[in-house]
Motif scaffolding. Structure first.
Motif, mmCIF file in Angstrom:
data_model
loop_
_atom_site.group_PDB
_atom_site.id
_atom_site.type_symbol
_atom_site.label_atom_id
_atom_site.label_comp_id
_atom_site.label_asym_id
_atom_site.label_seq_id
_atom_site.Cartn_x
_atom_site.Cartn_y
_atom_site.Cartn_z
ATOM 1 N N ARG A 1 -9.435 51.390 29.719
ATOM 2 C CA ARG A 1 -8.766 52.506 30.388
ATOM 3 C C ARG A 1 -7.260 52.525 30.145
ATOM 4 N N GLY A 2 -6.739 51.438 29.652
ATOM 5 C CA GLY A 2 -5.341 51.420 29.263
ATOM 6 C C GLY A 2 -5.069 52.310 28.057
ATOM 7 N N ARG A 3 -6.116 52.675 27.333
ATOM 8 C CA ARG A 3 -5.971 53.550 26.162
ATOM 9 C C ARG A 3 -6.140 55.020 26.528
ATOM 10 N N TRP A 4 -6.465 55.309 27.779
ATOM 11 C CA TRP A 4 -6.564 56.708 28.193
ATOM 12 C C TRP A 4 -5.168 57.331 28.178
ATOM 13 N N ASP A 5 -5.106 58.587 27.799
ATOM 14 C CA ASP A 5 -3.830 59.305 27.677
ATOM 15 C C ASP A 5 -3.385 59.781 29.067
ATOM 16 N N ARG A 6 -2.370 59.103 29.628
ATOM 17 C CA ARG A 6 -1.934 59.437 30.989
ATOM 18 C C ARG A 6 -1.304 60.822 31.063
ATOM 19 N N LEU A 7 -0.661 61.282 29.991
ATOM 20 C CA LEU A 7 -0.055 62.612 30.011
ATOM 21 C C LEU A 7 -1.135 63.680 30.150
ATOM 22 N N LEU A 8 -2.220 63.540 29.391
ATOM 23 C CA LEU A 8 -3.310 64.509 29.507
ATOM 24 C C LEU A 8 -3.945 64.462 30.897
ATOM 25 N N GLU B 1 -8.720 68.713 29.713
ATOM 26 C CA GLU B 1 -7.566 67.811 29.622
ATOM 27 C C GLU B 1 -7.986 66.384 29.999
ATOM 28 N N ILE B 2 -8.700 66.245 31.120
ATOM 29 C CA ILE B 2 -9.056 64.907 31.596
ATOM 30 C C ILE B 2 -10.062 64.254 30.663
ATOM 31 N N GLN B 3 -11.050 65.016 30.198
ATOM 32 C CA GLN B 3 -12.022 64.433 29.272
ATOM 33 C C GLN B 3 -11.360 64.047 27.952
ATOM 34 N N ALA B 4 -10.464 64.916 27.462
ATOM 35 C CA ALA B 4 -9.777 64.620 26.204
ATOM 36 C C ALA B 4 -8.895 63.388 26.318
ATOM 37 N N SER B 5 -8.469 63.049 27.526
ATOM 38 C CA SER B 5 -7.600 61.888 27.706
ATOM 39 C C SER B 5 -8.288 60.587 27.303
ATOM 40 N N ARG B 6 -9.627 60.584 27.259
ATOM 41 C CA ARG B 6 -10.372 59.366 26.938
ATOM 42 C C ARG B 6 -10.619 59.192 25.439
ATOM 43 N N ALA B 7 -10.139 60.126 24.624
ATOM 44 C CA ALA B 7 -10.542 60.193 23.211
ATOM 45 C C ALA B 7 -10.370 58.860 22.484
ATOM 46 N N ARG B 8 -9.198 58.235 22.610
ATOM 47 C CA ARG B 8 -8.948 56.995 21.858
ATOM 48 C C ARG B 8 -9.877 55.866 22.286
ATOM 49 N N ALA B 9 -10.257 55.861 23.562
ATOM 50 C CA ALA B 9 -11.075 54.769 24.087
ATOM 51 C C ALA B 9 -12.569 54.988 23.858
ATOM 52 N N ARG B 10 -12.957 56.181 23.417
ATOM 53 C CA ARG B 10 -14.385 56.503 23.289
ATOM 54 C C ARG B 10 -14.991 56.074 21.955
ATOM 55 N N ILE B 11 -14.137 55.593 21.045
ATOM 56 C CA ILE B 11 -14.620 55.214 19.716
ATOM 57 C C ILE B 11 -14.243 53.768 19.435
#
Length: 427
Positions: A274-281, A250-260
């Motif tokens: 880090r503003g693009r990290w998914d806070r819900l995840l 869950e925590i690793q997947a939260s970074r998906a949008r910011a990793r590309i």
């Protein structure tokens, strides 16, 4: 002619959706009867064919999952009778299932407790450590994910024939080893659970950082691994390591949008928005980690890795990261589940917490590790530490070596760019 075609198309879409959702439960329910994964899948497929033949004319049943389960179980009974096996079990199943119309007894066919037990048996059988890891991954995605061989092949950049062979071999291996369709008990349960978690995390990692191809992230594999992890957590709520794995993913997947980046290039953790990290995840990951810790006992490898991921998630900026705590967690992980890759990650944390010289000392001690000989992250990490020490020419050479070793195109471009930049600075 257009309206009937549209209606048929809608029914086929409904069948596809139902199959994707229900196929693991149907295969699991049938496998409990026939104790053969290959045969169970064939019988479940027979039920799917029956739906494709009948539903366009009769309409989708009120309880399509029960319909498919009933048809598959009836085919299982026929197969058992033909082979003169398990006659007592036929009698136990009852006359109603044998003679009634498909789906007439959905409560029996989809009994929640029985399905949950069967699903757990299927998880432990598909992820049994006897077949090699690629075969276990393919079989799990096929049996539990409902993915076609084509979908699995596209996800792993291989041919359908290769995936089909892996699945067939996995089934044969399980059959030859007489692997029982059961949830193991005692010490065997812990050993087998480790294999289950390994398979799910292998699927996630291939989606999170693809080992080859033109894409850095394959979100579909990450989503499938997360779904399997959540299902397993529901089936085994008392296992801390299961919740630990879910928390980690869950925590690793939260970074998906910011990793590309805009061109599909990888964005290193320190440079991510880090503003693009998914806070819900992230919140879901924290909740899973709390559930794992509440179960007590010494933390296992996945709980520790989730705790490391949580440290990153709590940091508002890269500079706020508590690297000393992360280094301490990696030290504990190295004692709990020692491996060269864990040591490599510990070197990164130590280098950030206590200076690049100390991180480099750990890296240099790994130079002779056979498991890391062709692992591109070893020279990549060494290059980063050397660059921080001002040894730019050596760092450039390390990044060039890392670029030559990776099979992922976007990652190769990133590493090549780092090598060129450092070479220009050193020249």
């Amino acid at each position: 002619m257009t309206q009937p075609r549209q209606e048929a198309s809608g029914v086929h879409r409904a069948i596809d959706a139902v199959w994707r959702l229900e196929s693991p439960r149907i295969i699991a329910g049938v496998a409990r009867l026939v104790n053969d994964l290959g045969l169970a899948e064939e019988l479940a497929q027979d039920a799917l064919v029956a739906a494709l033949e009948q539903w366009p004319g009769s309409g989708v049943p009120d309880n399509p999952g029960a319909w498919l389960m009933a048809v598959a179980k009836r085919r299982a009974i026929d197969a058992i009778r033909r082979e003169r096996r398990l006659e007592r079990k036929i009698a136990e199943l009852g006359h109603g299932l044998e003679t009634g119309a498909p789906g007439t007894d959905p409560e029996e066919a989809l009994d929640p407790e029985r399905i949950e037990d069967d699903l757990l048996r299927l998880v432990f059988t598909a992820c049994h450590p006897v077949p090699p890891a690629p075969a276990r991954v393919a079989l799990t995605l096929r049996m539990l994910g409902g993915l076609t061989t084509g979908e699995i092949a596209r996800a792993f950049l291989t041919s359908e024939a290769t995936v089909a062979q892996r699945i067939v071999r996995a089934k044969r291996t399980l059959a030859r080893a007489n692997v029982p369709f059961e949830v193991p008990a005692g010490a065997a349960r812990a050993a087998r659970l480790a294999s289950v978690l390994e398979v799910i995390y292998l699927i996630f990692n291939e989606g999170y950082a693809a080992t080859a191809g033109d894409e850095w992230v394959r979100a579909d594999l990450c989503r499938e691994a997360l779904r399997l992890g959540r299902v397993l957590a529901g089936l085994m709520p008392g296992e801390a390591e299961v919740h630990g794995l879910v928390a980690l993913m869950e925590i690793q997947a939260s970074r998906a949008r910011a990793r590309i980046g805009p061109s599909g290039e990888p964005v290193p953790l320190a440079e991510q928005d880090r503003g693009r990290w998914d806070r819900l995840l992230i919140h879901r990951g924290f909740a899973s980690l709390l559930r794992a810790r509440a179960l007590g006992g010494p933390p296992g490898p996945y709980v520790l890795q989730a705790a490391i991921a949580a440290c990153h998630a709590r940091a508002a900026t890269a500079e706020d990261t508590d690297w000393k705590q992360i280094a301490g967690l990696y030290e504990l992980l190295a004692r709990t589940a020692p491996s060269p890759v864990v040591e490599l990650n510990r070197a990164v944390a130590v280098g950030m917490a206590f200076g690049p010289e100390r991180g480099l000392a750990i890296i240099d001690a790994l130079a002779g590790e056979p498991a890391l000989r062709n692992y591109h992250l070893l020279p990549s990490v060494r290059g980063d530490l050397l660059a921080r020490l001002g040894r730019t020419a050596e760092a450039a050479a390390e990044f060039a070596r890392a670029a030559a070793l990776t099979r992922n195109t976007p990652e190769r471009r990133l590493l090549r760019r780092r090598a060129d930049e450092l070479a220009a600075r050193s020249g």
